[in-house]
Design a protein around this motif. Sequence first.
Motif, PDB file in Angstrom:
ATOM      1  N   GLY A 190       0.828  -0.920   0.255  1.00 35.06           N
ATOM      2  CA  GLY A 190      -0.296  -0.419   0.362  1.00 35.06           C
ATOM      3  C   GLY A 190       0.633   1.636  -0.187  1.00 35.06           C
ATOM      4  O   GLY A 190       1.583   1.391  -0.029  1.00 35.06           O
ATOM      5  N   ASP A 201      -5.070   3.531   5.133  1.00 29.85           N
ATOM      6  CA  ASP A 201      -5.302   2.088   6.438  1.00 29.85           C
ATOM      7  C   ASP A 201      -4.087   1.541   6.379  1.00 29.85           C
ATOM      8  O   ASP A 201      -3.404   1.853   5.250  1.00 29.85           O
ATOM      9  CB  ASP A 201      -6.101   1.643   5.838  1.00 29.85           C
ATOM     10  N   ASP A 203      -1.660  -2.404   4.670  1.00 33.37           N
ATOM     11  CA  ASP A 203      -1.857  -3.499   4.226  1.00 33.37           C
ATOM     12  C   ASP A 203      -0.734  -4.046   4.475  1.00 33.37           C
ATOM     13  O   ASP A 203       0.648  -3.992   4.079  1.00 33.37           O
ATOM     14  CB  ASP A 203      -1.659  -3.297   2.452  1.00 33.37           C
ATOM     15  N   ILE A 205       1.038  -8.285   3.158  1.00 36.14           N
ATOM     16  CA  ILE A 205       0.843  -9.237   2.242  1.00 36.14           C
ATOM     17  C   ILE A 205       1.856 -10.524   2.977  1.00 36.14           C
ATOM     18  O   ILE A 205       2.729 -10.049   3.253  1.00 36.14           O
ATOM     19  CB  ILE A 205       1.353  -9.151   0.989  1.00 36.14           C
ATOM     20  N   SER A 234      -7.203 -14.604   5.526  1.00 33.45           N
ATOM     21  CA  SER A 234      -7.237 -13.377   5.563  1.00 33.45           C
ATOM     22  C   SER A 234      -7.767 -12.297   7.636  1.00 33.45           C
ATOM     23  O   SER A 234      -8.550 -13.654   8.225  1.00 33.45           O
ATOM     24  CB  SER A 234      -7.703 -12.310   4.784  1.00 33.45           C
ATOM     25  N   ARG A 236      -8.932  -8.273   8.606  1.00 36.05           N
ATOM     26  CA  ARG A 236      -8.793  -7.629   8.984  1.00 36.05           C
ATOM     27  C   ARG A 236      -9.454  -6.648  10.604  1.00 36.05           C
ATOM     28  O   ARG A 236     -10.036  -7.417  11.200  1.00 36.05           O
ATOM     29  CB  ARG A 236     -10.525  -6.931   8.249  1.00 36.05           C
ATOM     30  N   VAL A 245      -6.411  -1.968  10.035  1.00 40.94           N
ATOM     31  CA  VAL A 245      -5.295  -3.069   9.182  1.00 40.94           C
ATOM     32  C   VAL A 245      -5.632  -4.539   8.594  1.00 40.94           C
ATOM     33  O   VAL A 245      -6.888  -4.683   9.437  1.00 40.94           O
ATOM     34  CB  VAL A 245      -4.467  -3.937  10.202  1.00 40.94           C
ATOM     35  N   ASP A 246      -5.119  -4.436   6.966  1.00 43.80           N
ATOM     36  CA  ASP A 246      -5.648  -5.466   6.567  1.00 43.80           C
ATOM     37  C   ASP A 246      -4.548  -6.507   6.235  1.00 43.80           C
ATOM     38  O   ASP A 246      -3.521  -6.171   5.177  1.00 43.80           O
ATOM     39  CB  ASP A 246      -6.516  -5.505   4.601  1.00 43.80           C
ATOM     40  N   LYS A 248      -3.607  -9.908   3.943  1.00 42.27           N
ATOM     41  CA  LYS A 248      -3.857 -10.983   3.421  1.00 42.27           C
ATOM     42  C   LYS A 248      -2.659 -11.976   3.088  1.00 42.27           C
ATOM     43  O   LYS A 248      -1.709 -12.207   3.361  1.00 42.27           O
ATOM     44  CB  LYS A 248      -3.655 -10.658   1.499  1.00 42.27           C
ATOM     45  N   PHE A 262      -0.930  -4.630  -4.478  1.00 44.06           N
ATOM     46  CA  PHE A 262      -1.691  -4.039  -3.401  1.00 44.06           C
ATOM     47  C   PHE A 262      -0.556  -2.614  -3.116  1.00 44.06           C
ATOM     48  O   PHE A 262      -0.926  -2.185  -1.959  1.00 44.06           O
ATOM     49  CB  PHE A 262      -2.282  -5.216  -1.873  1.00 44.06           C
ATOM     50  N   THR A 263       0.784  -3.317  -3.542  1.00 42.82           N
ATOM     51  CA  THR A 263       1.848  -1.642  -3.376  1.00 42.82           C
ATOM     52  C   THR A 263       0.939  -0.547  -4.321  1.00 42.82           C
ATOM     53  O   THR A 263       1.381   1.028  -3.614  1.00 42.82           O
ATOM     54  CB  THR A 263       2.751  -2.285  -4.273  1.00 42.82           C
ATOM     55  N   GLU A 285      -4.284  -9.356  -9.562  1.00 45.04           N
ATOM     56  CA  GLU A 285      -3.071  -9.888  -8.542  1.00 45.04           C
ATOM     57  C   GLU A 285      -3.258 -11.397  -8.427  1.00 45.04           C
ATOM     58  O   GLU A 285      -2.334 -11.408  -7.794  1.00 45.04           O
ATOM     59  CB  GLU A 285      -3.945  -9.107  -7.192  1.00 45.04           C
TER      60      GLU A 285
END
Length: 583
Positions: A190, A201, A203, A205, A234, A236, A245-246, A248, A262-263, A285
């Motif tokens: 992100g 927010d 992200d 990974i 996953s 959240r 915070v998400d 995955k 997601f970046t 993705e």
Amino acid sequence: MTELNNASIAAAFDELGDLYELDGVVQYRVIAYRNAAKAVRDASVSVAELTRQGRATELAGIGKTLDEKLRALVETGDIPAAQKLRAKYPSGLRAVSHLPGFGPKRARRLYDELGVDSLESLRAACERHELRGIRGFGAKVEEKLLEVLDAGVDGTPEPRILLSRALTLGEQVVGALRAHPAARQVELAGSLRRMTDSVKDLDVIATASDPAALAAALTELSLVDSVGSAGENSARVTLHTGLKVDLKVVEPDQFGNVLQHFTGSKAHNVGLRELMVRRGLHISEYGILDDATGETTRCATEEEVYARLGLPWIPPELREGRGELQPGVELPELVTLADIRGDLHCHTVASDGRASIEEMARAALARGYEYLAITDHSASHGFGNHVEPAELERQIERVAEVNAALEGIEVLIGTETNILTDGAPDYDDELLARLDWVIASVHTSFGMGERAMTDRMVAAIEHPWIDAIGHPTGRKIETRAGYALDMERVIEAAARTGTMLEINAAPDRRDLDEIHAREAARAGVRILVDSDAHSARNFELLRYGIATARRAWLTKDDVANTRSWPEFAALRKRARAAAQGPR
DNA sequence: GCCGTTTTCGGCCCGACTGTTTTCAGTCG
């Protein structure tokens, strides 16, 4: 009339895009306005000026029609099409269209069918259960909408969190997850990974031997306030600070694809996909689909993703759709924190700092710096913590003592002198001439008009004893815009006089920003990256200045304080003037 | 409304989710 800056032109295009969308025009036309808004926002020169020169179409995404709209905006202060559409659709409708789950289509339908033209009339319609009679709406929508309206949501975007704050939390989360036995790879993605000024927010990974266990581990961190969801791969959560915070957890063979996706940024990813679709490749993705073979390639690393696309790996800081995808572009070797060899802006107890000269000097030495300039606030700082001329005389002595006592670092006596409204510094020249280094900043009279403020700044830049300008625009991220300034004139003056411009690393400043810093470096201005430390610990903040420098495409060579002390010393304006002899 | 190693017309990124629907439009990231 006040000068139209790029931000206000971009806002006008965004508004017109919204209005056209409400009006139901073909989507690509709306996208064109959004793209134009971004192009204007990212432009390093005054778009109003560019328009007057008839050169606006040089910007990517500005064609004949948008050029006409720009001319109207610059000449009259408004765009006729926008005026017409504003008369057609009440202003409250835009607020409705920005509610979560809403967009122009749904807002427009409620306006047409129920006469909803504001958040108030929307609430009334919900309470009368009128929405459920409309195609595409139901009882659930009414219920959710009332919740949202009761919570005071009004369609304006939530404030973003300063990078420094989010990164501190993000590094704690990532550190904790990496320590979990199920974890394999854990990376931040992100806007945080791109080191933007602020983030919405967070992200994360990851890959793991047991994805569900890692997802559960996130929900159990002490930083976590509430859990939104936690599943097989996953989770959240919301931290106590309100930051979402998400996480995955993905298969190792597609970690590269997901991390790249997601970046972002959105502009970078859209640009990348558009570029590749012409070569028969479709990126998502999940992998890269090749039209020719019908096969999807998955990549374990980002390097493989970009290599499969025929591109070099692009540093996250450059992924903003600002030319990094242009065919044939040469990506710069970006400056790093390790390249920095000295800091030219810090404070001590003599003004509003917390540490002594010696404490600051020792901390700088411990960081491996070869030089440090002590630059306390000058006589008219205006906040009580300032250094009168007699006190600066004593500072000269103290710094000389510390410098003599410490091996391995050059401790310089400097000042952060105020730029008075006429552009003069607030010590006399005789005193400034006795210092090693002078940085000058604006701390008062922010409200001057653009012409006067620019004249003030240019006068400071032309002053023979001012070596550099500190936090040149005065902006505070998420808090206040910079003062009105014609940056083209400022950059031209700095380049002409050999005056350095600072990227102040204070995380709420990062000033110059990446757009102006890039333009200044292009114009041949030497850029400084300074901490503006007010304590020994504050030297750590330099990373945010480096982040901005990298986002500005700067190399080690572009940044003056990557040089050794003898090289840097010779670059100072005072040294160059001395080398040229008496005038 | 923009733009061109399919160039002056005909394209224009990708997929998930949601709530409403019997097949999908709209929104979101």
